[in-house]
Design an enzyme around this catalytic site. Structure first.
Site: not given
Length: 918
Positions: A332, A641, A645
């Site tokens: 990410d 996070d 995800d």
């Protein structure tokens, strides 16, 4: 009424049309209609899914083939009277079972963690009255009342909004709060982050207020989609677990073959069937490396401890090894490669570009113009800009134990930090220029104004979008004071604003106006005749260490791919900053979620060869990317996070959650947590994982070469008609003495200096590579070649001159017993590397191994010279000449293995040249 579960594209409809489709109105539902819909659609909560009992998870641990073999070894050891062995094996079995139970039980809690995101209560309009109800009783058609700080109870279409912003980072990955409006979005396939007329369950209102009609509840919400995906994601075995299962199957076949074959052959040779049954079972036990789970678990546990000291918290021990064979990291952006802290990076004022140093919310940094430092005290325009940034601001900067955080909007927090870098004290400044009135920011006017009385009247400070402020500015502040703003001045500002936007900087304009008194803040008349001060460009910056971490991954042969819900321009800028996209790469290197929808799997597979950034992606896209990469044979690590995800983290070979910014869902789903949210920590995790696998391989070479040698020696002697070279208890002692301590010492061997200088091993390559198989054959066959003749010499030639046949046999068996143990101790040093010479890796680098060999030798001497043990194990004392022979034969293993390693290295270089030529 249209079934809401079908999820029509409400974001493409006007508010009136949405109300019509949902058969409701601005006054909300009446109680009877709400109850009917509650019965129709169910409670507004995420389904818990099929619950697996703790007992089921516990019992499932015993279905492991290796565990079954170990339990069988326990029964055998008890049968042979070796209670100590049995207790050790039971302890190993229990440790493995408990470990597996804890891992699975924690994984089952991941879906339950999603429940914590639900809002406990919701403010709704029913029968025209606002009332607070449990959020779980919200139904489609309810009208939500939204205020700053509220957690949205369900997905809803906005009916009205006043300066409304929502933090959707958990769902979309956006680093800044999303501004909302009422305008429909034409594209039905628009990404969730671009549906500005919608609010989503689980997100938080950070600014403004509004009303919205609920369009989806429970599992039909965007969070519900994630929960459904999370429940449906299959979790593959880690590479280590798969290899251990393979080894277990191989060993089970060896055990069965050896036990049956040796017993039948012994009986055929004239031995008593009971004697051969016990001897065959002992040999089968010798074939099973009882310490395998203990050494593997111990090596992983030590690696886990090392990684914890480097801020990588491992929840599943096999994840340590999996990290070592990772070939692709899908990371990410927000909070992982970046700090998740908006920072002002550039200013444009008085015709000059000012660079601002420092990252994050820590108020330390400097100002430079053309590379030369500049002080705000010597630059009146810069000083005025810093003052506006601090006073036209609703955020607060807070410090706790050296950590700086912002309470309020991150953009305003960045402006506060700018003011602190300029040396301003917010409290003293507020006392000098108290705020007496304000015009809050709104999406219509795109600016905010505050009013502060001063010695020369009232100062109106303004910040907002440059296109909103520039048309209202007729003057600009310069080092020479206020001057008229020319057309060229405006064009220069516009060009700089465009240039900052192209670099993914969020751009704000700052201005002021002097007034004789506080005006009617509801009047637009206060807006004209502004004095333009300058532009401020800000971004969520990349972590300073991220670029180096990415470079280290590239040197280690690991691909790094950014997968984010953020805007393509922002993602591209960060990717270039950290080195994911080389300078000069064309824009098509960034693939958006919309484009991803239009790509077939073959097209995506082809694109993945070059693509390094995927932006504006949804949870389905992340999961698809992981699946495609795994289909291509990659070992995938996924960092994240947000809740969005979680499915991809669960599906990846190893999911890595952020410890600071990560949600409970990602932490429960992930196999590893980065306590410092630092991408660079992954580099340390990769290195540790590779070192752990190397040590497990060393252990396996040592253990299996020794065990195979024992099998070849014992069955070979039996096959050619010789007496048994070792008794059943002697076989068990060799395993306990030699295979235990030295094997554990290899499990903690120091890492090789080239650990991060080589590419990842092929995912399909297990422990038994060509070099490993070659060494297993050389070591086991050489020990067989020297020990069978040794036994024959001492038994048939009887150099001691004994007349008692039993005494001769005992002396010959003791020689084999001693020489085998000593050879295995020498072999432990050889096995510190399957390719490098022992003289390269060093004799004394592993102090634990040296201590283990000393202890092993002491135990061997006790069995030979301490009467109670020597009588139990049927050993006889040896002469000094016998010890010289045993030691000399053991040491000859070193040059033999050195020659084998030299051949392995030479063939490896030859294959490398051939591959390079191809």
């Amino acid at each position: 009424m249209t079934e809401v579960a079908e999820k029509p594209p409400f974001h493409t409809m006007a508010p009136e049309q949405v109300l019509e489709v949902l058969e409701t109105g601005p006054l909300g539902l009446n109680p009877d209609a709400a109850q009917a819909r509650l019965e129709q659609y169910g409670l507004n909560e995420l389904a818990a899914g099929k619950k697996i009992s703790a007992w089921s998870i516990l019992l499932r641990q015993f279905a492991n083939l290796l565990i079954i073999i170990l339990l069988a070894a326990t029964v055998i050891s008890f049968f042979l009277g070796e209670h100590l062995d049995a207790y050790v094996i039971v302890a190993i079995v229990l440790a493995c079972v408990v470990l597996g139970f804890v891992q699975e039980y924690r994984a089952e809690k991941a879906a339950a963690a999603l429940q914590k995101l639900a809002a406990p209560v919701a403010m709704v309009v029913r029968d025209g009255k606002e009332q607070s109800i449990p959020a779980r009783k919200v139904v489609p058609g309810d009208v939500l009342v939204l205020h700053t700080g509220d957690r949205v109870a369900a997905d809803a279409r906005l009916l009205e909004e006043i300066n409304l912003k929502a933090d959707e980072a958990l769902l979309t990955g956006e680093s800044t709060a999303a501004s909302k409006n009422l305008a429909p979005v034409a594209d039905p396939d628009k990404a969730v982050g671009d549906r500005k007329c919608m609010v989503f369950g689980g997100t938080v209102i950070t600014y403004g207020r509004g009303r919205a009609v609920v369009t989806a509840t429970g599992m039909d919400t965007e969070f519900g989609k994630i929960a459904r995906m999370l429940a449906g994601v299959a979790v593959d075995k880690t590479p280590l677990e798969a290899r251990m299962a393979t080894i277990g199957r191989v060993l089970s076949v060896i055990c069965l073959t050896v036990a049956v074959g040796a017993s039948v052959l012994g009986v055929f040779r004239g031995h008593a069937w009971l004697e051969m049954l016990i001897w065959g079972i002992s040999l089968a036990v010798a074939a099973v490396p009882e310490s395998l789970p203990a050494v593997v678990t111990g090596a992983l546990a030590i690696g886990t401890t090392r990684m914890a000291r480097k801020n990588a918290i491992v929840k599943r021990l096999p994840a340590v090894e999996t990290m070592g064979c990772t070939t692709v990291i899908c990371t990410d952006k927000t909070g992982t490669l970046t700090k998740n802290e908006m920072t002002v990076r550039r200013l444009f004022l008085d015709g000059e570009v000012v660079d601002v140093s420092g990252t994050g919310y820590e108020p330390s940094g400097s100002f430079e113009i053309g590379g030369a430092a500049v002080s705000p005290g010597d630059h009146p325009v810069l000083a005025e800009m810093a003052r506006i940034a601090m006073l036209c601001n609703d955020a607060a900067l807070e410090e706790s134990e050296g950590n700086w955080t912002v309470r309020g909007d991150p953009t305003e927090g960045a402006l506060l930090v700018l003011g602190r870098k300029a040396g301003l004290d917010p409290e003293a400044l507020s006392r000098e220029f108290p705020r007496v009135a304000e015009i809050p920011f709104s999406s219509e006017v795109k600016r905010m104004s505050t009013f502060h009385p001063g010695p020369e009247g009232v100062l109106m400070y303004v910040k907002g979008a440059p296109e909103s402020l520039l048309p209202r500015a007729d003057k600009m502040l310069t080092a020479r004071g206020e001057q008229s703003m020319s057309r060229q001045d405006r064009e220069a500002v516009q060009e700089q604003a465009a240039a900052m936007a192209r670099e993914a900087l969020r751009v704000l304009g700052l201005a002021y106006r002097r007034l004789p008194a506080v005006p009617d803040v509801g009047s637009e008349a206060v807006d004209p005749e502004l004095v333009w001060v300058g532009l401020a460009g800000m971004i969520d910056p990349a972590r300073p260490e991220a670029r180096q971490a990415v470079q280290q991954c590239h040197r280690a042969g690991i691909r790094v791919i950014m997968v984010t819900g953020d805007h393509p321009i922002t993602a591209s800028a960060v990717a270039r900053e950290v080195g994911l996209i080389p300078a000069g790469t064309k824009s098509h290197a960034v693939i958006t979620g919309l484009k991803l929808n239009q790509m077939s799997d073959p097209e995506l597979k082809a694109a993945l060869r070059e693509a390094r950034v995927f932006a504006r992606v949804d949870p389905e896209h992340k999961l698809r990317l992981v699946n495609i990469l795994k289909e291509q044979g990659e070992v995938v690590a996924m960092t994240g996070d947000g809740v969005n995800d979680a499915p991809a983290l669960k599906r990846a070979d190893i999911g890595v959650a952020m410890g600071i910014t990560g949600t409970e869902v990602t932490k429960e789903t992930a196999a590893m947590i980065l306590a410092d949210d630092n991408f660079a920590t992954l580099v340390a995790a990769v290195e540790e994982g590779r070192a752990i696998f190397d040590n497990i391989k060393k252990y396996m070479i040592f253990l299996l070469s020794c065990n195979l040698a024992e099998i070849f020696i014992l069955t070979g002697a039996l096959f050619i008609g010789m007496p048994l070279p070792l008794l059943a208890l002697q076989i068990l002692w060799v395993n306990l003495d030699s295979d235990g301590l030295p094997a554990f010492a290899l499990g903690v061997d120091p890492k090789s200096p080239d650990t991060m200088a080589r590419p990842p091993r092929p995912p399909e390559e297990g422990v038994f590579s060509r070099s490993v198989i070659g060494l297993l054959g050389v070591i086991s066959l050489y020990l067989t070649v020297i020990l069978i003749p040794l036994f024959a010499y001492f038994y048939y030639w009887n150099p001691w001159g004994f007349t008692d046949p039993d005494q001769v046999l005992a002396q010959a068996q003791t020689m084999v017993f001693v020489t085998l143990i000593m050879a295995e101790q020498v072999n432990a040093f050889n096995c510190r590397s399957d390719t490098y010479s022992l003289f390269t890796v060093g004799f004394f680098a592993n102090r634990v191994l040296i201590v283990s060999v000393i202890l092993s030798t002491s135990m061997m001497l006790a069995v030979i010279y301490w009467p109670p043990l020597s009588e139990l194990f049927h050993t006889a004392p040896l002469r000094w000449q016998d010890w010289v022979v045993a030691a000399g034969l053991s040491v000859t293993l070193i040059p033999v293995v050195e020659l084998a390693k030299w051949i392995i290295r030479r063939r490896g270089r030859s294959r490398g040249r051939t591959a390079a030529a191809a």
